[in-house]
Design a protein around this motif. Structure first.
Motif, PDB file in Angstrom:
ATOM      1  N   LEU A  95       0.847  -1.199   0.000  1.00  0.00           N
ATOM      2  CA  LEU A  95       0.000   0.000   0.000  1.00  0.00           C
ATOM      3  C   LEU A  95       0.880   1.245   0.000  1.00  0.00           C
ATOM      4  CD1 LEU A  95      -2.893   1.125   0.180  1.00  0.00           C
ATOM      5  CD2 LEU A  95      -2.625   1.090   2.670  1.00  0.00           C
ATOM      6  N   PHE A  96       0.657   2.122  -0.979  1.00  0.00           N
ATOM      7  CA  PHE A  96       1.417   3.363  -1.091  1.00  0.00           C
ATOM      8  C   PHE A  96       0.473   4.548  -1.061  1.00  0.00           C
ATOM      9  CE2 PHE A  96       4.664   0.558  -2.442  1.00  0.00           C
ATOM     10  CZ  PHE A  96       5.871   1.235  -2.343  1.00  0.00           C
ATOM     11  N   ALA A  97       0.904   5.610  -0.387  1.00  0.00           N
ATOM     12  CA  ALA A  97       0.222   6.895  -0.481  1.00  0.00           C
ATOM     13  C   ALA A  97       0.834   7.604  -1.686  1.00  0.00           C
ATOM     14  CB  ALA A  97       0.441   7.714   0.780  1.00  0.00           C
ATOM     15  N   LEU A  98      -0.001   8.179  -2.535  1.00  0.00           N
ATOM     16  CA  LEU A  98       0.490   8.845  -3.733  1.00  0.00           C
ATOM     17  C   LEU A  98       0.505  10.352  -3.517  1.00  0.00           C
ATOM     18  CD1 LEU A  98      -1.491   6.694  -6.319  1.00  0.00           C
ATOM     19  CD2 LEU A  98       0.817   6.317  -5.432  1.00  0.00           C
ATOM     20  N   LYS A  99       1.245  11.055  -4.359  1.00  0.00           N
ATOM     21  CA  LYS A  99       1.383  12.509  -4.207  1.00  0.00           C
ATOM     22  C   LYS A  99       0.053  13.242  -4.352  1.00  0.00           C
ATOM     23  CE  LYS A  99       5.935  13.275  -4.035  1.00  0.00           C
ATOM     24  NZ  LYS A  99       6.761  14.185  -3.381  1.00  0.00           N
ATOM     25  N   ASP A 100      -0.894  12.665  -5.096  1.00  0.00           N
ATOM     26  CA  ASP A 100      -2.179  13.345  -5.271  1.00  0.00           C
ATOM     27  C   ASP A 100      -3.114  13.168  -4.069  1.00  0.00           C
ATOM     28  OD1 ASP A 100      -3.065  10.738  -5.506  1.00  0.00           O
ATOM     29  OD2 ASP A 100      -3.750  10.921  -7.578  1.00  0.00           O
ATOM     30  N   GLY A 101      -2.650  12.475  -3.036  1.00  0.00           N
ATOM     31  CA  GLY A 101      -3.436  12.300  -1.819  1.00  0.00           C
ATOM     32  C   GLY A 101      -4.194  10.988  -1.749  1.00  0.00           C
ATOM     33  N   SER A 102      -4.215  10.230  -2.821  1.00  0.00           N
ATOM     34  CA  SER A 102      -4.901   8.944  -2.812  1.00  0.00           C
ATOM     35  C   SER A 102      -3.936   7.834  -2.380  1.00  0.00           C
ATOM     36  CB  SER A 102      -5.462   8.642  -4.205  1.00  0.00           C
ATOM     37  OG  SER A 102      -4.401   8.484  -5.128  1.00  0.00           O
ATOM     38  N   THR A 103      -4.470   6.639  -2.233  1.00  0.00           N
ATOM     39  CA  THR A 103      -3.642   5.479  -1.926  1.00  0.00           C
ATOM     40  C   THR A 103      -3.902   4.405  -2.974  1.00  0.00           C
ATOM     41  OG1 THR A 103      -5.323   4.578  -0.444  1.00  0.00           O
ATOM     42  CG2 THR A 103      -3.574   5.888   0.575  1.00  0.00           C
ATOM     43  N   ALA A 104      -2.939   3.506  -3.134  1.00  0.00           N
ATOM     44  CA  ALA A 104      -3.081   2.423  -4.112  1.00  0.00           C
ATOM     45  C   ALA A 104      -2.258   1.225  -3.676  1.00  0.00           C
ATOM     46  CB  ALA A 104      -2.627   2.892  -5.488  1.00  0.00           C
ATOM     47  N   GLN A 105      -2.739   0.047  -4.057  1.00  0.00           N
ATOM     48  CA  GLN A 105      -1.982  -1.188  -3.876  1.00  0.00           C
ATOM     49  C   GLN A 105      -1.040  -1.280  -5.079  1.00  0.00           C
ATOM     50  OE1 GLN A 105      -2.034  -3.453  -1.422  1.00  0.00           O
ATOM     51  NE2 GLN A 105      -3.677  -2.505  -0.274  1.00  0.00           N
ATOM     52  N   VAL A 106       0.245  -1.218  -4.828  1.00  0.00           N
ATOM     53  CA  VAL A 106       1.223  -1.188  -5.917  1.00  0.00           C
ATOM     54  C   VAL A 106       1.986  -2.512  -5.954  1.00  0.00           C
ATOM     55  CG1 VAL A 106       3.238   0.009  -6.848  1.00  0.00           C
ATOM     56  CG2 VAL A 106       1.451   1.313  -5.677  1.00  0.00           C
ATOM     57  N   TYR A 107       2.001  -3.119  -7.119  1.00  0.00           N
ATOM     58  CA  TYR A 107       2.795  -4.326  -7.377  1.00  0.00           C
ATOM     59  C   TYR A 107       3.475  -4.073  -8.714  1.00  0.00           C
ATOM     60  CZ  TYR A 107       0.184  -6.294  -3.571  1.00  0.00           C
ATOM     61  OH  TYR A 107      -0.365  -6.506  -2.326  1.00  0.00           O
ATOM     62  N   ALA A 108       4.596  -3.362  -8.672  1.00  0.00           N
ATOM     63  CA  ALA A 108       5.192  -2.843  -9.894  1.00  0.00           C
ATOM     64  C   ALA A 108       6.709  -2.758  -9.796  1.00  0.00           C
ATOM     65  CB  ALA A 108       4.608  -1.460 -10.175  1.00  0.00           C
ATOM     66  N   THR A 109       7.303  -2.457 -10.942  1.00  0.00           N
ATOM     67  CA  THR A 109       8.745  -2.249 -10.998  1.00  0.00           C
ATOM     68  C   THR A 109       9.093  -0.862 -11.511  1.00  0.00           C
ATOM     69  OG1 THR A 109       8.755  -3.267 -13.182  1.00  0.00           O
ATOM     70  CG2 THR A 109       9.314  -4.684 -11.310  1.00  0.00           C
ATOM     71  N   ARG A 110       8.091  -0.081 -11.869  1.00  0.00           N
ATOM     72  CA  ARG A 110       8.328   1.288 -12.332  1.00  0.00           C
ATOM     73  C   ARG A 110       7.074   2.118 -12.061  1.00  0.00           C
ATOM     74  NH1 ARG A 110       7.843  -0.590 -18.500  1.00  0.00           N
ATOM     75  NH2 ARG A 110       5.583  -0.400 -18.656  1.00  0.00           N
ATOM     76  N   LEU A 126      -2.044  -0.757  -8.868  1.00  0.00           N
ATOM     77  CA  LEU A 126      -1.159  -0.250  -9.907  1.00  0.00           C
ATOM     78  C   LEU A 126      -0.163  -1.342 -10.255  1.00  0.00           C
ATOM     79  CD1 LEU A 126      -0.477   3.368  -8.582  1.00  0.00           C
ATOM     80  CD2 LEU A 126      -1.885   2.708 -10.527  1.00  0.00           C
ATOM     81  N   LEU A 127      -0.161  -1.735 -11.523  1.00  0.00           N
ATOM     82  CA  LEU A 127       0.699  -2.819 -12.001  1.00  0.00           C
ATOM     83  C   LEU A 127       1.600  -2.285 -13.111  1.00  0.00           C
ATOM     84  CD1 LEU A 127      -2.142  -5.483 -12.382  1.00  0.00           C
ATOM     85  CD2 LEU A 127      -0.829  -4.937 -10.332  1.00  0.00           C
ATOM     86  N   SER A 128       2.717  -2.948 -13.345  1.00  0.00           N
ATOM     87  CA  SER A 128       3.622  -2.499 -14.407  1.00  0.00           C
ATOM     88  C   SER A 128       3.995  -3.650 -15.344  1.00  0.00           C
ATOM     89  CB  SER A 128       4.878  -1.870 -13.811  1.00  0.00           C
ATOM     90  OG  SER A 128       5.613  -2.824 -13.069  1.00  0.00           O
ATOM     91  N   PRO A 129       3.052  -4.081 -16.187  1.00  0.00           N
ATOM     92  CA  PRO A 129       3.418  -5.109 -17.166  1.00  0.00           C
ATOM     93  C   PRO A 129       4.373  -4.523 -18.204  1.00  0.00           C
ATOM     94  CG  PRO A 129       1.195  -4.331 -17.569  1.00  0.00           C
ATOM     95  CD  PRO A 129       1.657  -3.682 -16.295  1.00  0.00           C
ATOM     96  N   ALA A 130       5.182  -5.375 -18.810  1.00  0.00           N
ATOM     97  CA  ALA A 130       6.142  -4.919 -19.816  1.00  0.00           C
ATOM     98  C   ALA A 130       5.436  -4.312 -21.026  1.00  0.00           C
ATOM     99  CB  ALA A 130       7.036  -6.076 -20.239  1.00  0.00           C
ATOM    100  N   GLU A 131       4.275  -4.844 -21.374  1.00  0.00           N
ATOM    101  CA  GLU A 131       3.494  -4.338 -22.505  1.00  0.00           C
ATOM    102  C   GLU A 131       2.107  -3.938 -22.008  1.00  0.00           C
ATOM    103  OE1 GLU A 131       3.566  -7.604 -25.211  1.00  0.00           O
ATOM    104  OE2 GLU A 131       5.698  -7.342 -25.649  1.00  0.00           O
ATOM    105  N   PRO A 132       1.960  -2.714 -21.504  1.00  0.00           N
ATOM    106  CA  PRO A 132       0.676  -2.315 -20.903  1.00  0.00           C
ATOM    107  C   PRO A 132      -0.500  -2.343 -21.876  1.00  0.00           C
ATOM    108  CG  PRO A 132       2.300  -0.539 -20.741  1.00  0.00           C
ATOM    109  CD  PRO A 132       2.970  -1.679 -21.377  1.00  0.00           C
ATOM    110  N   GLU A 133      -0.270  -1.993 -23.156  1.00  0.00           N
ATOM    111  CA  GLU A 133      -1.375  -1.984 -24.119  1.00  0.00           C
ATOM    112  C   GLU A 133      -1.912  -3.403 -24.339  1.00  0.00           C
ATOM    113  OE1 GLU A 133       1.578  -0.468 -24.696  1.00  0.00           O
ATOM    114  OE2 GLU A 133       1.002   1.651 -24.665  1.00  0.00           O
ATOM    115  N   THR A 134      -1.013  -4.353 -24.500  1.00  0.00           N
ATOM    116  CA  THR A 134      -1.415  -5.751 -24.695  1.00  0.00           C
ATOM    117  C   THR A 134      -2.122  -6.287 -23.457  1.00  0.00           C
ATOM    118  OG1 THR A 134       0.505  -6.031 -26.126  1.00  0.00           O
ATOM    119  CG2 THR A 134      -0.568  -8.034 -25.361  1.00  0.00           C
TER     120      THR A 134
END
Length: 146
Positions: A95-110, A126-134
């Motif tokens: 769980l991360f607090a974001l700069k915009d004041g919201s929070t999100a469950q982050v499982y990412a590398t970028r 928030l996820l960081s797949p290598a190919e987000p469009e796909t």
């Protein structure tokens, strides 16, 4: 004429720090500090008819299809402070607090070109797949078409 002098023996601190046990404990501590983020770092995602599965090195985290409201690509997310999180050389998880004041469950590398999975109740993922469009196309075909 050249005079040679012996070096003084180590004092208590020097003897303590040069003890092989201290060296082994230091190496083990550094290894343990690096091991924890490695064990909880994300390593992939799976999309199935049941939902999205986040593959971590030690376990799997599921987002059920019935809980997913929408999925979108986010160009850049400004991270704030980690609340219950693991971060390090291997990625971000928790769980991360974001700069915009919201929070999100982050499982990412970028933090750029992320996929946001908005759920019915609770914080988005928030996820960081290598190919987000796909990833987005596949998720829309398999999950969002009910």
């Amino acid at each position: 004429m050249v005079h040679s002098f012996k070096i003084a023996p180590l004092d208590r601190t020097g003897k303590f720090m040069s003890n092989p046990l201290i060296l082994v404990l230091t190496i083990c501590s550094i290894g343990f500090i690096l091991l924890i983020p490695f064990l909880f770092s994300p390593r992939g995602y799976m999309i199935s008819t049941e939902g999205i599965v986040i593959l971590l090195r030690t376990y799997k985290k599921s987002i059920p299809k019935t809980q997913i409201r929408s999925i979108e690509i986010v160009e850049y997310t400004q991270p704030g402070v980690g609340l219950t999180w693991v971060t390090g050389l291997f990625g971000y998880a928790g769980l991360f607090a974001l700069k915009d004041g919201s929070t999100a469950q982050v499982y990412a590398t970028r933090w750029d070109r992320m996929v946001r999975v908005n759920i019915i109740s609770g914080d988005p993922y928030l996820l960081s797949p290598a190919e987000p469009e796909t990833f987005l196309e596949t998720a829309k075909k398999i999950i969002l078409e009910r």
